[in-house]
Design a protein around this motif. Structure first.
Motif, mmCIF file in Angstrom:
data_model
loop_
_atom_site.group_PDB
_atom_site.id
_atom_site.type_symbol
_atom_site.label_atom_id
_atom_site.label_comp_id
_atom_site.label_asym_id
_atom_site.label_seq_id
_atom_site.Cartn_x
_atom_site.Cartn_y
_atom_site.Cartn_z
ATOM 1 N N ASN A 170 -0.528 -14.276 15.621
ATOM 2 C CA ASN A 170 -1.745 -13.468 15.483
ATOM 3 C C ASN A 170 -2.240 -13.397 14.043
ATOM 4 N N THR A 171 -1.319 -13.530 13.088
ATOM 5 C CA THR A 171 -1.704 -13.484 11.672
ATOM 6 C C THR A 171 -1.727 -14.883 11.054
ATOM 7 N N GLN A 172 -1.605 -15.910 11.910
ATOM 8 C CA GLN A 172 -1.593 -17.309 11.458
ATOM 9 C C GLN A 172 -0.505 -17.553 10.410
ATOM 10 N N GLY A 173 0.640 -16.902 10.622
ATOM 11 C CA GLY A 173 1.785 -17.115 9.749
ATOM 12 C C GLY A 173 1.731 -16.368 8.435
ATOM 13 N N LYS A 174 0.728 -15.516 8.250
ATOM 14 C CA LYS A 174 0.560 -14.835 6.960
ATOM 15 C C LYS A 174 1.443 -13.595 6.824
ATOM 16 N N ALA A 175 1.808 -12.986 7.955
ATOM 17 C CA ALA A 175 2.585 -11.746 7.896
ATOM 18 C C ALA A 175 4.031 -12.033 7.501
ATOM 19 N N ILE A 177 8.123 -11.109 7.505
ATOM 20 C CA ILE A 177 9.027 -10.524 8.487
ATOM 21 C C ILE A 177 9.244 -9.041 8.177
ATOM 22 N N HIS A 178 9.267 -8.701 6.907
ATOM 23 C CA HIS A 178 9.426 -7.298 6.488
ATOM 24 C C HIS A 178 8.301 -6.437 7.064
ATOM 25 N N SER A 179 7.071 -6.927 6.963
ATOM 26 C CA SER A 179 5.930 -6.134 7.445
ATOM 27 C C SER A 179 5.891 -6.072 8.963
ATOM 28 N N ILE A 180 6.407 -7.118 9.635
ATOM 29 C CA ILE A 180 6.399 -7.128 11.100
ATOM 30 C C ILE A 180 7.415 -6.135 11.658
ATOM 31 N N LEU A 181 8.617 -6.124 11.074
ATOM 32 C CA LEU A 181 9.680 -5.267 11.597
ATOM 33 C C LEU A 181 9.483 -3.797 11.248
ATOM 34 N N LYS A 182 8.858 -3.532 10.097
ATOM 35 C CA LYS A 182 8.585 -2.153 9.669
ATOM 36 C C LYS A 182 9.845 -1.290 9.731
ATOM 37 N N GLU A 183 9.848 -0.297 10.623
ATOM 38 C CA GLU A 183 10.990 0.611 10.664
ATOM 39 C C GLU A 183 12.212 -0.024 11.327
ATOM 40 N N GLU A 184 12.067 -1.246 11.821
ATOM 41 C CA GLU A 184 13.178 -1.894 12.505
ATOM 42 C C GLU A 184 13.904 -2.901 11.603
ATOM 43 N N LEU A 185 13.903 -2.687 10.307
ATOM 44 C CA LEU A 185 14.512 -3.623 9.376
ATOM 45 C C LEU A 185 16.010 -3.799 9.653
ATOM 46 N N SER A 186 16.646 -2.791 10.234
ATOM 47 C CA SER A 186 18.066 -2.903 10.553
ATOM 48 C C SER A 186 18.326 -3.978 11.600
ATOM 49 N N LYS A 187 17.267 -4.385 12.317
ATOM 50 C CA LYS A 187 17.414 -5.395 13.363
ATOM 51 C C LYS A 187 17.176 -6.818 12.837
ATOM 52 N N ARG A 188 16.988 -6.935 11.520
ATOM 53 C CA ARG A 188 16.655 -8.252 10.970
ATOM 54 C C ARG A 188 17.756 -9.275 11.234
ATOM 55 N N ARG A 189 19.013 -8.859 11.068
ATOM 56 C CA ARG A 189 20.109 -9.805 11.284
ATOM 57 C C ARG A 189 20.159 -10.263 12.738
ATOM 58 N N LYS A 190 19.929 -9.321 13.658
ATOM 59 C CA LYS A 190 19.882 -9.683 15.082
ATOM 60 C C LYS A 190 18.721 -10.646 15.343
ATOM 61 N N LEU A 191 17.586 -10.375 14.686
ATOM 62 C CA LEU A 191 16.422 -11.247 14.853
ATOM 63 C C LEU A 191 16.733 -12.660 14.374
ATOM 64 N N GLU A 192 17.400 -12.786 13.244
ATOM 65 C CA GLU A 192 17.765 -14.098 12.718
ATOM 66 C C GLU A 192 18.647 -14.839 13.720
ATOM 67 N N ARG A 193 19.618 -14.121 14.316
ATOM 68 C CA ARG A 193 20.498 -14.759 15.301
ATOM 69 C C ARG A 193 19.714 -15.177 16.541
ATOM 70 N N SER A 194 18.791 -14.309 16.973
ATOM 71 C CA SER A 194 17.982 -14.626 18.152
ATOM 72 C C SER A 194 17.118 -15.856 17.910
ATOM 73 N N PHE A 195 16.531 -15.939 16.720
ATOM 74 C CA PHE A 195 15.707 -17.100 16.391
ATOM 75 C C PHE A 195 16.546 -18.371 16.362
#
Length: 273
Positions: A170-175, A177-195
């Motif tokens: 939706n942001t054409q790759g400009k956003a 990951i920090h801004s996308i996760l917002k208050e869910e930054l603790s889930k970043r490691r899980k997101l990396e594994r999921s990706f």
């Protein structure tokens, strides 16, 4: 060169980005064509003559008649041997993971025959239905039945992976990951594994690919924007950053891309979804 795209069934539209066809009456005299990363995985059927995929400057293999093109992390070259007639399913980055147990990263940068991923008897039936279809609508119907049957027995990927990918598109790759996760930054490691498991590349890498694809569309737009304008609109730090990213993914700089006859196919494929 005739390239067409088609929308998926509503039950698949969150997973399948589009179907596409490519037909060239005789491509045997065409130069090698450079295929670029686009962040998607594709199921492709070669219905015409063989197509070479080059593994070095002079060595090549013939692409299978029905196969999965995994995540592309570096450009590669293909060349038709004659009549080109291809039909493909383009999955969203997380889409194909819904249908298999194999880690997506194992499919990266290679063509994997469908028979190595799914039951060979089911694949044989699918290939025959696709080859014998009398119209593109029949061809799409055969593939959609195959996918919907698989989907009925598999689980959908977690919502955070889908929402992150959607935000990048939706942001054409400009956003970031920090801004996308917002208050869910603790889930970043899980997101990396999921990706890693379901997309095959990191969220940051996918964002870079999506932003490059958006920039490619601007370059191919008849409005004729300058590279500086494109870099600015795509929110690169500066033109130098844009050129570096461009060369990382394509192997050439933007000016060479626009004048290179090895880019004819990518110009057609990437000018529209």
């Amino acid at each position: 060169m005739n390239h067409q795209t088609y929308d998926p069934h509503p039950d698949l539209e969150s997973i399948v980005k589009c179907y596409w066809t490519l037909e060239v009456p005789d491509g045997s005299q065409a130069p090698k064509q450079r295929i670029l990363p686009d962040g998607c995985i594709e199921m492709c059927f070669i219905l015409g003559d063989d197509i070479k995929r080059f593994t070095s400057e002079t060595e090549f293999t013939l692409q299978p008649k029905a196969f999965i093109i995994g995540q592309i992390t570096a450009p590669y070259f293909v060349q038709p041997t004659g009549y080109v007639n291809s039909f493909a399913v383009r999955f969203y980055p997380y889409g194909f993971a819904n249908f298999i147990q194999t880690p997506i990263k194992d499919l990266a940068d290679k063509d994997t025959p469908l028979s190595q991923i799914f039951q060979s008897d089911v694949v044989s039936i699918l290939i025959k239905e696709v080859e014998n279809a009398s119209s593109i609508q029949e061809r799409i119907a055969a593939v959609e039945k195959f996918l919907l049957d698989l989907l009925a027995s598999s689980s959908i990927q977690d919502e955070i992976l889908k929402s992150t990918t959607d935000a990048l598109y939706n942001t054409q790759g400009k956003a970031s990951i920090h801004s996308i996760l917002k208050e869910e930054l603790s889930k970043r490691r899980k997101l990396e594994r999921s990706f890693s498991k379901s997309v095959g590349i990191s969220p940051k890498q996918l964002g870079r690919v999506i932003r490059l694809q958006a920039a490619l569309k601007l370059m191919l737009n008849p409005k004729g924007q300058t590279l500086t304008q494109i870099a600015y609109e795509s929110e690169y730090y500066d033109q130098a950053h844009f050129i570096k990213d461009f060369k990382d993914f394509t192997g050439v700089n933007p000016k060479e891309y626009l004048s290179d006859d090895q880019m004819m196919l990518s110009s057609v494929l990437y000018s529209k979804d």
